[in-house]
Design a protein around this motif. Sequence first.
Motif, PDB file in Angstrom:
ATOM      1  N   LEU A  20       0.835  -1.203   0.000  1.00  0.00           N
ATOM      2  CA  LEU A  20       0.000   0.000   0.000  1.00  0.00           C
ATOM      3  C   LEU A  20       0.870   1.253   0.000  1.00  0.00           C
ATOM      4  O   LEU A  20       0.582   2.208  -0.720  1.00  0.00           O
ATOM      5  N   HIS A  21       1.939   1.242   0.776  1.00  0.00           N
ATOM      6  CA  HIS A  21       2.849   2.390   0.799  1.00  0.00           C
ATOM      7  C   HIS A  21       3.371   2.706  -0.601  1.00  0.00           C
ATOM      8  O   HIS A  21       3.323   3.848  -1.049  1.00  0.00           O
ATOM      9  N   TRP A  22       3.864   1.679  -1.292  1.00  0.00           N
ATOM     10  CA  TRP A  22       4.409   1.908  -2.630  1.00  0.00           C
ATOM     11  C   TRP A  22       3.323   2.386  -3.592  1.00  0.00           C
ATOM     12  O   TRP A  22       3.555   3.279  -4.403  1.00  0.00           O
ATOM     13  N   ARG A  23       2.127   1.818  -3.491  1.00  0.00           N
ATOM     14  CA  ARG A  23       1.043   2.212  -4.400  1.00  0.00           C
ATOM     15  C   ARG A  23       0.599   3.643  -4.125  1.00  0.00           C
ATOM     16  O   ARG A  23       0.363   4.420  -5.044  1.00  0.00           O
ATOM     17  N   LEU A  24       0.503   4.023  -2.837  1.00  0.00           N
ATOM     18  CA  LEU A  24       0.095   5.388  -2.492  1.00  0.00           C
ATOM     19  C   LEU A  24       1.144   6.413  -2.892  1.00  0.00           C
ATOM     20  O   LEU A  24       0.824   7.574  -3.133  1.00  0.00           O
ATOM     21  N   SER A  25       2.394   5.982  -2.967  1.00  0.00           N
ATOM     22  CA  SER A  25       3.448   6.919  -3.380  1.00  0.00           C
ATOM     23  C   SER A  25       3.505   7.074  -4.893  1.00  0.00           C
ATOM     24  O   SER A  25       4.263   7.890  -5.404  1.00  0.00           O
ATOM     25  N   GLY A  26       2.681   6.299  -5.607  1.00  0.00           N
ATOM     26  CA  GLY A  26       2.591   6.459  -7.056  1.00  0.00           C
ATOM     27  C   GLY A  26       3.285   5.381  -7.865  1.00  0.00           C
ATOM     28  O   GLY A  26       3.325   5.450  -9.090  1.00  0.00           O
ATOM     29  N   MET A  27       3.829   4.365  -7.211  1.00  0.00           N
ATOM     30  CA  MET A  27       4.525   3.305  -7.938  1.00  0.00           C
ATOM     31  C   MET A  27       3.509   2.429  -8.669  1.00  0.00           C
ATOM     32  O   MET A  27       2.451   2.119  -8.147  1.00  0.00           O
ATOM     33  N   LYS A  28       3.857   2.029  -9.867  1.00  0.00           N
ATOM     34  CA  LYS A  28       2.992   1.172 -10.679  1.00  0.00           C
ATOM     35  C   LYS A  28       3.020  -0.265 -10.141  1.00  0.00           C
ATOM     36  O   LYS A  28       4.020  -0.708  -9.588  1.00  0.00           O
ATOM     37  N   THR A  29       1.908  -0.980 -10.331  1.00  0.00           N
ATOM     38  CA  THR A  29       1.806  -2.348  -9.806  1.00  0.00           C
ATOM     39  C   THR A  29       2.902  -3.248 -10.387  1.00  0.00           C
ATOM     40  O   THR A  29       3.411  -4.127  -9.694  1.00  0.00           O
ATOM     41  N   LYS A  30       3.264  -3.023 -11.630  1.00  0.00           N
ATOM     42  CA  LYS A  30       4.323  -3.815 -12.270  1.00  0.00           C
ATOM     43  C   LYS A  30       5.629  -3.692 -11.487  1.00  0.00           C
ATOM     44  O   LYS A  30       6.312  -4.682 -11.235  1.00  0.00           O
ATOM     45  N   HIS A  31       5.959  -2.477 -11.078  1.00  0.00           N
ATOM     46  CA  HIS A  31       7.213  -2.249 -10.361  1.00  0.00           C
ATOM     47  C   HIS A  31       7.140  -2.746  -8.916  1.00  0.00           C
ATOM     48  O   HIS A  31       8.135  -3.225  -8.372  1.00  0.00           O
ATOM     49  N   ILE A  32       5.956  -2.652  -8.319  1.00  0.00           N
ATOM     50  CA  ILE A  32       5.775  -3.197  -6.969  1.00  0.00           C
ATOM     51  C   ILE A  32       5.986  -4.714  -7.010  1.00  0.00           C
ATOM     52  O   ILE A  32       6.652  -5.285  -6.146  1.00  0.00           O
ATOM     53  N   ALA A  33       5.432  -5.348  -8.037  1.00  0.00           N
ATOM     54  CA  ALA A  33       5.569  -6.800  -8.187  1.00  0.00           C
ATOM     55  C   ALA A  33       7.042  -7.187  -8.311  1.00  0.00           C
ATOM     56  O   ALA A  33       7.499  -8.143  -7.658  1.00  0.00           O
ATOM     57  N   GLU A  34       7.783  -6.453  -9.112  1.00  0.00           N
ATOM     58  CA  GLU A  34       9.217  -6.734  -9.276  1.00  0.00           C
ATOM     59  C   GLU A  34       9.947  -6.551  -7.943  1.00  0.00           C
ATOM     60  O   GLU A  34      10.786  -7.369  -7.575  1.00  0.00           O
ATOM     61  N   LEU A  35       9.619  -5.501  -7.234  1.00  0.00           N
ATOM     62  CA  LEU A  35      10.263  -5.193  -5.960  1.00  0.00           C
ATOM     63  C   LEU A  35       9.969  -6.255  -4.898  1.00  0.00           C
ATOM     64  O   LEU A  35      10.844  -6.660  -4.138  1.00  0.00           O
ATOM     65  N   GLU A  36       8.722  -6.722  -4.868  1.00  0.00           N
ATOM     66  CA  GLU A  36       8.291  -7.689  -3.857  1.00  0.00           C
ATOM     67  C   GLU A  36       8.530  -9.144  -4.271  1.00  0.00           C
ATOM     68  O   GLU A  36       8.360 -10.046  -3.459  1.00  0.00           O
ATOM     69  N   GLY A  37       8.869  -9.362  -5.535  1.00  0.00           N
ATOM     70  CA  GLY A  37       9.107 -10.726  -6.000  1.00  0.00           C
ATOM     71  C   GLY A  37       7.839 -11.540  -6.151  1.00  0.00           C
ATOM     72  O   GLY A  37       7.833 -12.752  -5.925  1.00  0.00           O
ATOM     73  N   ILE A  38       6.750 -10.867  -6.511  1.00  0.00           N
ATOM     74  CA  ILE A  38       5.471 -11.542  -6.740  1.00  0.00           C
ATOM     75  C   ILE A  38       4.929 -11.091  -8.091  1.00  0.00           C
ATOM     76  O   ILE A  38       5.500 -10.221  -8.736  1.00  0.00           O
ATOM     77  N   THR A  39       3.815 -11.686  -8.513  1.00  0.00           N
ATOM     78  CA  THR A  39       3.246 -11.319  -9.806  1.00  0.00           C
ATOM     79  C   THR A  39       2.432 -10.027  -9.694  1.00  0.00           C
ATOM     80  O   THR A  39       1.973  -9.662  -8.611  1.00  0.00           O
ATOM     81  N   GLU A  40       2.253  -9.380 -10.832  1.00  0.00           N
ATOM     82  CA  GLU A  40       1.405  -8.179 -10.886  1.00  0.00           C
ATOM     83  C   GLU A  40      -0.013  -8.505 -10.436  1.00  0.00           C
ATOM     84  O   GLU A  40      -0.652  -7.719  -9.734  1.00  0.00           O
ATOM     85  N   ARG A  41      -0.488  -9.653 -10.846  1.00  0.00           N
ATOM     86  CA  ARG A  41      -1.839 -10.081 -10.476  1.00  0.00           C
ATOM     87  C   ARG A  41      -1.973 -10.196  -8.962  1.00  0.00           C
ATOM     88  O   ARG A  41      -2.990  -9.811  -8.383  1.00  0.00           O
ATOM     89  N   HIS A  42      -0.918 -10.731  -8.316  1.00  0.00           N
ATOM     90  CA  HIS A  42      -0.936 -10.873  -6.862  1.00  0.00           C
ATOM     91  C   HIS A  42      -0.956  -9.487  -6.193  1.00  0.00           C
ATOM     92  O   HIS A  42      -1.683  -9.279  -5.219  1.00  0.00           O
ATOM     93  N   VAL A  43      -0.190  -8.545  -6.731  1.00  0.00           N
ATOM     94  CA  VAL A  43      -0.187  -7.177  -6.188  1.00  0.00           C
ATOM     95  C   VAL A  43      -1.581  -6.574  -6.301  1.00  0.00           C
ATOM     96  O   VAL A  43      -2.104  -6.005  -5.332  1.00  0.00           O
ATOM     97  N   ARG A  44      -2.205  -6.700  -7.473  1.00  0.00           N
ATOM     98  CA  ARG A  44      -3.558  -6.158  -7.667  1.00  0.00           C
ATOM     99  C   ARG A  44      -4.551  -6.813  -6.708  1.00  0.00           C
ATOM    100  O   ARG A  44      -5.435  -6.145  -6.167  1.00  0.00           O
ATOM    101  N   ARG A  45      -4.411  -8.131  -6.478  1.00  0.00           N
ATOM    102  CA  ARG A  45      -5.301  -8.839  -5.566  1.00  0.00           C
ATOM    103  C   ARG A  45      -5.114  -8.330  -4.127  1.00  0.00           C
ATOM    104  O   ARG A  45      -6.090  -8.107  -3.409  1.00  0.00           O
TER     105      ARG A  45
END
Length: 150
Positions: free
Chosen positions: A103-128
């Motif tokens: 949530l922190h990364w998303r609220l700061s404006g980071m795209k889900t694709k980049h959050i997924a890369e950072l967290e080592g999970i899929t984009e779909r998992h981030v969106r879920r």
Amino acid sequence: MGKQGQKIYNATEVLEIIDRYSHMKKALGFDIESPYANDIMVADYDNIGMPRGKYKISDPTPKQAFKNKSILPERLVKEYNSKIDFIDEFSTHLKRERDITILHWRLSGMKTKHIAELEGITERHVRRIISDIAKRMSEMSVMSEMSDVS
């Protein structure tokens, strides 16, 4: 209305607020550090002698802000502040570290694709995860409203 006249949002509305959070804060004039601005060349542009245009402010957004101090109508200022306050209040109730981080990364404006890369999970998992957070925040606001009534 919820706590102190706060509006209650459904999960879809909360998801939209999360997606637009950083944009709303920027529009209100809050300083938001971009999650992408960790490059020293970008952060220290003025101090490395890079050329600027003949005007002191080369970015059109600050020019617009200084030229016309009230860019947003008062109605939007109130709406944005209400939505930001909602997220700020109910995000403090999150318990899982991964939820808080994502949530922190998303609220700061980071795209889900980049959050997924950072967290080592899929984009779909981030969106879920973000969708689940939105659903829980919506439910918390309803529960808060119910406890205010009793």
